[in-house]
Design a protein around this motif. Structure first.
Motif, short mmCIF file in Angstrom:
data_model
loop_
_atom_site.label_atom_id
_atom_site.label_comp_id
_atom_site.label_asym_id
_atom_site.label_seq_id
_atom_site.Cartn_x
_atom_site.Cartn_y
_atom_site.Cartn_z
N ALA A 115 0.83 -1.21 0.00
CA ALA A 115 0.00 0.00 0.00
C ALA A 115 0.87 1.25 0.00
N PHE A 116 1.97 1.21 0.75
CA PHE A 116 2.89 2.35 0.76
C PHE A 116 3.49 2.56 -0.63
N PHE A 117 3.97 1.48 -1.25
CA PHE A 117 4.57 1.62 -2.57
C PHE A 117 3.53 2.09 -3.59
N SER A 118 2.30 1.61 -3.45
CA SER A 118 1.23 2.05 -4.34
C SER A 118 0.98 3.55 -4.19
N TRP A 119 0.93 4.00 -2.95
CA TRP A 119 0.74 5.43 -2.70
C TRP A 119 1.90 6.23 -3.29
N PHE A 120 3.11 5.74 -3.11
CA PHE A 120 4.30 6.44 -3.61
C PHE A 120 4.26 6.56 -5.13
N THR A 121 3.92 5.48 -5.83
CA THR A 121 3.87 5.53 -7.29
C THR A 121 2.71 6.39 -7.78
N LEU A 226 8.76 -2.36 -25.13
CA LEU A 226 7.56 -3.00 -24.59
C LEU A 226 7.57 -2.95 -23.07
N SER A 227 8.72 -3.13 -22.46
CA SER A 227 8.82 -3.07 -21.01
C SER A 227 8.44 -1.69 -20.50
N VAL A 228 8.97 -0.65 -21.15
CA VAL A 228 8.61 0.72 -20.76
C VAL A 228 7.13 0.98 -21.01
N GLY A 229 6.62 0.50 -22.15
CA GLY A 229 5.21 0.70 -22.46
C GLY A 229 4.28 0.04 -21.45
N LEU A 230 4.60 -1.19 -21.05
CA LEU A 230 3.78 -1.89 -20.06
C LEU A 230 3.84 -1.21 -18.70
N ALA A 231 5.00 -0.62 -18.39
CA ALA A 231 5.12 0.09 -17.11
C ALA A 231 4.18 1.28 -17.06
N SER A 232 3.91 1.89 -18.21
CA SER A 232 3.03 3.07 -18.24
C SER A 232 1.58 2.72 -18.54
N THR A 233 1.29 1.46 -18.84
CA THR A 233 -0.10 1.06 -19.11
C THR A 233 -0.59 0.09 -18.04
N PHE A 234 -0.42 -1.20 -18.25
CA PHE A 234 -0.92 -2.19 -17.31
C PHE A 234 -0.40 -1.98 -15.89
N TYR A 235 0.93 -1.89 -15.74
CA TYR A 235 1.51 -1.74 -14.40
C TYR A 235 1.18 -0.38 -13.79
N GLY A 236 0.96 0.60 -14.63
CA GLY A 236 0.64 1.93 -14.13
C GLY A 236 -0.75 2.03 -13.53
N TRP A 237 -1.65 1.11 -13.93
CA TRP A 237 -3.04 1.18 -13.47
C TRP A 237 -3.47 0.01 -12.58
N PHE A 369 10.76 11.29 -16.12
CA PHE A 369 9.63 10.41 -16.37
C PHE A 369 10.09 8.95 -16.57
N GLU A 370 11.14 8.75 -17.37
CA GLU A 370 11.67 7.41 -17.59
C GLU A 370 12.17 6.79 -16.29
N ASN A 371 12.90 7.57 -15.50
CA ASN A 371 13.43 7.05 -14.25
C ASN A 371 12.32 6.68 -13.29
N PHE A 372 11.26 7.46 -13.28
CA PHE A 372 10.12 7.15 -12.42
C PHE A 372 9.48 5.82 -12.80
N LEU A 373 9.29 5.59 -14.12
CA LEU A 373 8.70 4.33 -14.56
C LEU A 373 9.56 3.14 -14.15
N ASP A 374 10.87 3.27 -14.28
CA ASP A 374 11.77 2.18 -13.90
C ASP A 374 11.71 1.90 -12.41
N LEU A 375 11.62 2.95 -11.62
CA LEU A 375 11.54 2.77 -10.17
C LEU A 375 10.24 2.07 -9.79
N MET A 376 9.15 2.44 -10.45
CA MET A 376 7.84 1.90 -10.13
C MET A 376 7.75 0.40 -10.40
N ILE A 377 8.29 -0.04 -11.53
CA ILE A 377 8.11 -1.43 -11.94
C ILE A 377 8.77 -2.41 -10.98
#
Length: 489
Positions: A115-121, A226-237, A369-377
């Motif tokens: 939940a903390f990581f979800s809030w952070f992302t 594709l990895s970056v794209g999935l981080a901003s689509t499926f994993y992002g939501w 933005f790119e660094n944020f996506l990498d951290l989130m995944i």
């Protein structure tokens, strides 16, 4: 005399343009309402946003793929919204938000960690989207002859962005659903105009030299994109998914929720990420990295600039409705006792501070933005695998009241409130994901040695975590599932 639980259920309010009174509690059956088709508008409006354009532009403008290779990546990212629909379908089964449902796998206290990581992302997504909205407003001001540069206009745009972004999430779920439906229609109309303006000038034969590829060859670069794209689509939501379906009746068909999510999110993603792909063939990469909104506005025909900027402003506001609302829910799922609307307001204050830094002190927004996506995944990828594997192991059955019971009487107490099997799988999965990242922030030596320079974090997260979780958890999960079934019966 009514029990505390009965009083709580009676007090639940979810009506458009009234303050939603429920936080991350269980939605009573007699307060369930809505139809699966409303999910189409929720996801269509949220995904028809400029962040998709930014991501798509990376494929051609930064990673060095040609148009057709990039569009295949876009198609696969769009199809991932069907998988997101499975996460959406958990909402009616449990009657609460995603990160509270997550306690079923991690334990009532262990669930506070994801939940903390979800809030952070979520805070990260809010801040990124807020910056894009401000830039779009300043660009729009320039086109209509208003002041658009300097500290003063930027602060005015920021204040206006905050008002547009947080009013709806503070009011709550029903207001959000209504506004997404209305704005989806406006966004669709403006987007059609932008597409008509852009498509005639697309360089369909755009094919960068092999030296421009971000990895060692076309296929590794394809995997990276594709990895970056999935981080901003499926994993992002994924960590938001159930928040917008939890008010639906418990017996709502999974297939209908999957289709509504897939069609809404998938169609919007293909349009916006695809637009980014073709714009990457036309726009200077340096100008794009400094201010992507203005770079595009100057590159398209003047008559389409205002509809484009309207799409950016409204689309990002719609996306941030979900970001802000769900960020507040993740905050509550950490066990912090706060009214839902206060949680959203506090979240907004934090995002404002981050947004000010990005607007006034950050020199390269795209790198951020790119660094944020990498951290989130690295954290949300392993969580997503455990969440959905657990859902299928227990066959979608939850002891709903026990999800919000943090005492030893909860069937999700496990050992001291923690399911250590899930947490071990989470840590191992996060480590494997971290070792498969190739980004400006961190480049694992394994990516060059094993994967040709590709970032494979989007695949390592579910594969490694899912296998580990299935190997170490079945006995404990089956025993707990029997407790849930006994309680439900």
């Amino acid at each position: 005399m009514a029990t505390a639980n009965e009083l709580r259920q009676t007090a639940q309010v979810d009506e458009a343009f009234r303050l939603e009174t429920e936080g991350n509690g269980i939605i009573a059956e007699h307060h369930r309402h809505g139809m699966p088709r409303e999910l189409f508008y929720v996801w269509f409006a949220a995904v028809l946003t400029f962040t998709g354009v930014v991501t798509g532009q990376l494929f051609t403008g930064v990673f060095g793929l040609n148009v057709w290779e990039s569009l295949i990546v876009v198609l696969l990212c769009s199809i991932s919204f069907a998988a997101l629909g499975l996460y959406v379908a958990t909402g009616p089964r449990a009657g609460t938000v995603t990160l509270t449902i997550s306690r079923a796998a991690f334990g009532v206290h262990g669930g506070k960690i994801p939940a903390f990581f979800s809030w952070f992302t979520a805070v990260g997504w809010e801040s990124v989207t807020m910056v894009l909205t401000v830039w779009a407003m300043l660009s729009l001001a320039q086109y209509i002859g208003l002041p658009s540069t300097g500290v003063g206009p930027t602060l005015v745009a920021l204040v206006l962005t905050l008002f547009l972004t947080y009013l709806v999430p503070i009011l709550g779920h029903a207001t959000l659903v209504v506004m997404q439906r209305v704005l989806a229609i406006v966004l669709a109309a403006c987007t059609v105009l932008v597409l008509f303006a852009v498509l005639p000038d697309v360089k369909w034969n755009f094919n960068p030299p092999a030296s421009a590829l971000a990895a060692h060859g076309v296929f590794p670069t394809f995997l990276l994109a594709l990895s970056v794209g999935l981080a901003s689509t499926f994993y992002g939501w994924a960590n938001f998914a159930a928040d917008y379906s939890r008010y639906l009746p418990k017996d709502t068909k999974t297939s209908r929720m999957v289709w509504a999510t897939f069609l809404g999110g998938g169609l919007a993603n293909f349009i916006m990420m695809g637009l980014g792909v073709v714009l990457g063939t036309m726009i200077n990469a340096k100008a794009f990295s400094e201010n992507p909104v203005m770079a595009i506005a100057k590159a398209i025909p003047e008559w389409a600039a205002i509809p484009f900027l309207i799409v950016v402003v409204l689309g990002d506001v719609c996306a941030n409705y979900l970001n802000a609302y769900s960020s507040g829910m993740s905050f509550l799922s950490m066990g912090i006792r706060l009214k839902r609307h206060f949680a959203v307001a506090l979240d907004g204050a934090i995002c404002t501070a981050i947004g000010i830094y990005a607007l006034f002190f950050s020199n390269n927004f795209v790198d951020f933005f790119e660094n944020f996506l990498d951290l989130m995944i690295t954290v949300m990828g392993p969580w997503a695998a455990i969440y959905i594997v657990h859902h299928f192991v227990v066959r979608g059955r939850y002891a709903a009241d026990d999800l919000v019971d943090t005492s030893p009487t909860s069937v999700y107490w496990y050992q001291g409130g923690f399911n250590w099997r899930a947490l071990v799988a989470f840590v191992i999965g996060a480590a494997a994901t971290f070792l498969s990242v190739n980004s400006a922030l961190w480049q694992s030596p394994l990516t060059n040695a094993w994967f040709g320079g590709a970032d494979v974090s989007a695949y390592a997260a579910p594969i490694v975590t899912g296998i580990v979780y299935l190997l170490i958890s079945p006995r404990g999960e089956r025993a707990n599932a029997r407790k849930v079934e006994a309680k439900a019966s």
